[in-house]
Design a protein around this motif. Structure first.
Motif, mmCIF file in Angstrom:
data_model
loop_
_atom_site.group_PDB
_atom_site.id
_atom_site.type_symbol
_atom_site.label_atom_id
_atom_site.label_comp_id
_atom_site.label_asym_id
_atom_site.label_seq_id
_atom_site.Cartn_x
_atom_site.Cartn_y
_atom_site.Cartn_z
ATOM 1 N N THR A 41 73.976 77.072 68.598
ATOM 2 C CA THR A 41 73.417 76.961 69.953
ATOM 3 C C THR A 41 73.647 78.281 70.664
ATOM 4 N N LEU A 42 72.572 78.816 71.232
ATOM 5 C CA LEU A 42 72.674 80.112 71.930
ATOM 6 C C LEU A 42 72.299 79.873 73.400
ATOM 7 N N TYR A 43 73.323 79.778 74.250
ATOM 8 C CA TYR A 43 73.060 79.664 75.683
ATOM 9 C C TYR A 43 72.794 81.069 76.211
ATOM 10 N N GLU A 49 62.605 84.733 85.476
ATOM 11 C CA GLU A 49 62.026 83.468 85.013
ATOM 12 C C GLU A 49 61.105 83.616 83.790
ATOM 13 N N PRO A 50 60.156 84.566 83.790
ATOM 14 C CA PRO A 50 59.284 84.682 82.606
ATOM 15 C C PRO A 50 60.072 84.989 81.330
ATOM 16 N N ARG A 51 61.159 85.724 81.474
ATOM 17 C CA ARG A 51 61.992 86.069 80.310
ATOM 18 C C ARG A 51 62.640 84.803 79.730
ATOM 19 N N ASN A 56 62.927 80.512 75.620
ATOM 20 C CA ASN A 56 62.900 79.106 75.180
ATOM 21 C C ASN A 56 61.741 78.860 74.222
ATOM 22 N N GLY A 57 60.619 79.550 74.438
ATOM 23 C CA GLY A 57 59.503 79.469 73.488
ATOM 24 C C GLY A 57 59.922 79.993 72.124
ATOM 25 N N TYR A 58 60.645 81.085 72.142
ATOM 26 C CA TYR A 58 61.138 81.663 70.887
ATOM 27 C C TYR A 58 62.133 80.722 70.200
ATOM 28 N N ALA A 67 67.992 76.576 74.958
ATOM 29 C CA ALA A 67 69.173 76.706 75.813
ATOM 30 C C ALA A 67 69.178 78.001 76.623
ATOM 31 N N ALA A 68 67.982 78.550 76.886
ATOM 32 C CA ALA A 68 67.908 79.702 77.803
ATOM 33 C C ALA A 68 67.847 79.146 79.220
#
Ligand SMILES: C[S@@+](CC[C@H](N)C(=O)[O-])C[C@H]1O[C@@H](n2cnc3c(N)ncnc32)[C@H](O)[C@@H]1O
Length: 167
Positions: A41-43, A49-51, A56-58, A67-68
């Motif tokens: 899990t990578l928080y 916001e766009p980043r 999260n799409g990635y 978990a972004a």
């Protein structure tokens, strides 16, 4: 340099199952070079916001938890527990912008290992900054008995700090 960067850091910290990346920018896109398992899990925290939507799409494409988080880490310290927290290339600006929050942030993070990085050379070239940032790093955790391992990757100075000694 990404595989060597993460290989050497995780050789010190151990391979995290849960990794926090503070003020992450696009760094989580380096996941394929981190040598971590698919159930990691990578928080990832950032205020752009766009980043965060992109990350999260990635993560979705990688089959990782989404978990972004859109989170201002100056007003809301991360509360998630983890093995390692990355805070790369941002502590100098964070300290400049938010005064004395660097130390309480590091104290509050619920992880065993802190990994911070700083420039070893000035952006305009030539001026060495390693001494100044080494001293700064030690000031940030002054009074804590937390061992530090230092590494240099090109012009990036990295400190791995072991918080497991709890004082
Ligand atoms: C210099 S970049 C570092 C990116 C990443 N750590 C790396 O090593 O590639 C700084 C990032 O910190 C984010 N940032 C700045 N202030 C922040 C704050 N208070 N909370 C969360 N993110 C912040 C910015 O949006 C930007 O993406």
């Amino acid at each position: 340099m990404l595989p060597a960067f993460y290989d050497e850091i995780f050789a010190v910290t151990g391979k995290p199952k849960t990794l926090l990346d503070l003020a992450c920018g696009l760094n989580p896109l380096a996941f394929p070079w981190m040598g971590l398992d698919g159930d990691t899990t990578l928080y990832a925290y950032d205020i752009h916001e766009p980043r965060i939507a992109l990350l999260n799409g990635y993560f979705r494409l990688e089959g990782l938890p989404e978990a972004a988080k859109l989170q201002d880490i100056a007003h809301h310290f991360p509360e998630e527990e983890g093995d390692v927290a990355l805070f790369l290339k941002e502590m100098p600006r964070y300290s400049r912008n938010y005064g004395n929050l660097g130390r309480p942030l590091l104290e509050a993070l619920r992880v065993r290992w802190l990994v911070l990085s700083f420039p070893a050379v000035s952006a305009h070239g030539g001026r060495k900054l390693d001494g100044r940032y080494r001293e700064f790093m030690h000031q940030l955790i002054d009074g804590h008995d937390w061992p530090i391992t230092e590494m240099l990757f090109g012009e990036e100075l990295v400190f791995c700090v072991d918080k497991s000694v709890n004082n």
